[in-house]
Design an enzyme around this catalytic site. Structure first.
Site, PDB file in Angstrom:
ATOM      1  N   ALA A 214      -3.599  -1.088   2.955  1.00  0.00           N
ATOM      2  CA  ALA A 214      -2.909  -2.421   2.757  1.00  0.00           C
ATOM      3  C   ALA A 214      -2.208  -2.028   1.349  1.00  0.00           C
ATOM      4  CB  ALA A 214      -3.755  -3.603   2.797  1.00  0.00           C
ATOM      5  N   LYS A 298     -10.798   7.448  -7.966  1.00  0.00           N
ATOM      6  CA  LYS A 298     -10.598   6.862  -9.368  1.00  0.00           C
ATOM      7  C   LYS A 298     -11.667   7.007 -10.083  1.00  0.00           C
ATOM      8  CE  LYS A 298      -8.100   4.401  -6.016  1.00  0.00           C
ATOM      9  NZ  LYS A 298      -6.635   4.449  -6.080  1.00  0.00           N
TER      10      LYS A 298
HETATM   11  C1  LIG Z   1      -5.016   0.858  -4.127  1.00  0.00           C
HETATM   12  S1  LIG Z   1      -5.191  -0.325  -2.637  1.00  0.00           S
HETATM   13  C2  LIG Z   1      -4.370   0.570  -1.459  1.00  0.00           C
HETATM   14  C3  LIG Z   1      -2.764   0.722  -1.564  1.00  0.00           C
HETATM   15  C4  LIG Z   1      -2.011   1.578  -0.402  1.00  0.00           C
HETATM   16  N1  LIG Z   1      -2.691   2.865  -0.513  1.00  0.00           N
HETATM   17  C5  LIG Z   1      -0.687   1.601  -0.418  1.00  0.00           C
HETATM   18  O1  LIG Z   1       0.142   2.597  -0.608  1.00  0.00           O
HETATM   19  O2  LIG Z   1       0.117   0.545  -0.233  1.00  0.00           O
HETATM   20  C6  LIG Z   1      -6.641  -0.092  -2.075  1.00  0.00           C
HETATM   21  C7  LIG Z   1      -7.029  -0.759  -0.856  1.00  0.00           C
HETATM   22  O3  LIG Z   1      -8.174  -0.350  -0.652  1.00  0.00           O
HETATM   23  C8  LIG Z   1      -8.690  -1.428   0.436  1.00  0.00           C
HETATM   24  N2  LIG Z   1     -10.227  -1.250   0.448  1.00  0.00           N
HETATM   25  C9  LIG Z   1     -11.060  -1.186  -0.633  1.00  0.00           C
HETATM   26  N3  LIG Z   1     -12.284  -1.062  -0.036  1.00  0.00           N
HETATM   27  C10 LIG Z   1     -12.161  -0.820   1.212  1.00  0.00           C
HETATM   28  C11 LIG Z   1     -13.011  -0.695   2.421  1.00  0.00           C
HETATM   29  N4  LIG Z   1     -14.405  -0.552   2.036  1.00  0.00           N
HETATM   30  N5  LIG Z   1     -12.687  -0.566   3.542  1.00  0.00           N
HETATM   31  C12 LIG Z   1     -11.093  -0.615   3.916  1.00  0.00           C
HETATM   32  N6  LIG Z   1     -10.349  -0.956   2.819  1.00  0.00           N
HETATM   33  C13 LIG Z   1     -10.887  -0.956   1.470  1.00  0.00           C
HETATM   34  C14 LIG Z   1      -8.391  -2.690  -0.288  1.00  0.00           C
HETATM   35  O4  LIG Z   1      -8.188  -3.886   0.519  1.00  0.00           O
HETATM   36  C15 LIG Z   1      -6.762  -2.394  -0.904  1.00  0.00           C
HETATM   37  O5  LIG Z   1      -5.814  -2.670   0.227  1.00  0.00           O
END
Ligand SMILES: C[S@@+](CC[C@H](N)C(=O)[O-])C[C@H]1O[C@@H](n2cnc3c(N)ncnc32)[C@H](O)[C@@H]1O
Length: 349
Positions: A214, A298
């Protein structure tokens, strides 16, 4: 000021400002000789302790993680504020080499931005002078790089010209109007910079999993290349990726989700500890659930090169235990922030 040297005497790497220590550490680790390091804002200079053109030549071929671009330095000149052209022309006259092109470059910093218009204007004069002397020839294999850390100083440098080179090491990518986030440029850049023959490796009808998808910027890149995507995130997909027929949004934990069948691609942009992401990637590939992956690590505030090395070594070791070999390419991309991006595959091609 140093005299011009037909053989390069140092390697200059351009990097993201703030990552000079990591870039320096990597250069010292990868170089096959001892060297001295000098750091400026957005650049690192590596000078072998004893002249060693061969070591420099292999360093410029190395696929470095923290260097956006690297060039071989023939001279470093201090320039006055009035006539900057004459000393450069004099130095090039001594060098007597032909180049396919000439680029004027500057660091990717706030001060560097003010140098961009200077370089654009001054570049016309340099190009005219170098063309008049016959130093620019389309058939040459080396490109001449004039790197200005400031207006009154220049590194005269060169590198073997490659199609994928960008001015200042910065790819100029257009933000697609219908992509849901700017992160989309990160995956676009990764595919461009890290994956050989991408048109063969991303094909219509393939399936991909996007962990931490997302609002959908990375998913967008996969969809545009014809893939069907399982987009895993508890957060909402947005815009064009919210109800796209090639996208199945799965509200789940990216560390738990597994598809029913193996997929061609796994991409992962979850904000998590890098070592946890590395373990997860290793599990997917070792179990054959995916053969190609692009993921972000990261990075912590300190010892970032060490952390990256640990993560990559962990994946290699786990795959070796599973009887698999892998090939990877990692880079801190222009669109990356406190992170690097890795392309890793267990496929043989
Ligand atoms: C940097 S954003 C991703 C942006 C995405 N790649 C884009 O291009 O729009 C990081 C995402 O990782 C999700 N996230 C973090 N930990 C997670 C987990 N354990 N399982 C699923 N999603 C996770 C967060 O909800 C967030 O939406």
């Amino acid at each position: 000021m140093t005299a011009i040297a037909a053989q390069p005497f140092a390697l200059l790497a351009y990097c993201r400002a703030g990552f000079e220590p990591d870039c320096a550490e990597e250069l010292q680790d990868v170089a096959s000789c001892d060297g001295q390091i000098e750091k400026g804002a957005g650049w690192v200079l590596f000078t072998p302790k004893k002249a060693n053109p061969r070591a420099l030549n292999s360093l410029i071929q190395a696929k470095l993680i923290f260097a956006r671009q690297s060039v071989l330095v023939h001279a470093r000149l201090e320039l006055g504020s009035r006539d900057r052209l004459t000393p450069i022309v004099a130095a090039l006259n001594e060098l007597q080499q032909e180049f396919c092109d000439i680029w004027l470059e500057y660091p990717d910093t706030n001060e560097g931005k003010s140098l961009s218009s200077f370089c654009r204007k001054f570049g016309d004069y340099v190009l005219k002078a170098t063309s008049e002397h016959g130093w620019i020839d389309n058939l040459g294999e080396q490109r001449l790089h004039l790197f200005f850390p400031q207006q009154n100083e220049v590194f005269i440098a060169s590198r073997p010209a490659k199609e994928m080179d960008w001015l200042c090491g910065i790819p100029r990518l257009r933000m697609p109007v219908d992509a849901p986030s700017r992160s989309t440029l990160k995956l676009h850049e990764a595919i461009l910079m890290l994956v050989d023959e991408p048109e063969r490796k991303f094909r219509e009808g393939m399936t991909g999993v996007d962990l931490g998808a997302a609002p959908g910027g990375w998913t967008y890149q996969l969809v545009m290349r014809g893939l069907k995507v399982f987009a895993v995130d508890n957060g909402p997909m947005k815009g064009s990726m919210e109800r796209h027929h090639q996208v199945k949004h799965i509200r789940d934990d990216g560390f738990k989700f597994r598809p029913k069948n193996p997929v061609e691609w796994l991409v992962c942009d979850m904000v998590e500890q890098p070592i946890r992401v590395a373990e997860l990637i290793a599990k997917w590939l070792a179990s054959g659930m995916a053969r190609r992956t692009i993921f972000n690590l990261k990075l912590p505030m300190k010892k970032r090169y060490l952390e990256v090395s640990k993560c990559l070594a962990l994946i290699e070791a786990k795959l070796e235990q599973a009887g698999m070999q892998c090939h990877w390419r990692a880079k801190q991309l222009y669109h990356d922030r406190e992170e690097i991006t890795v392309y890793l595959t267990t496929a043989r091609d």
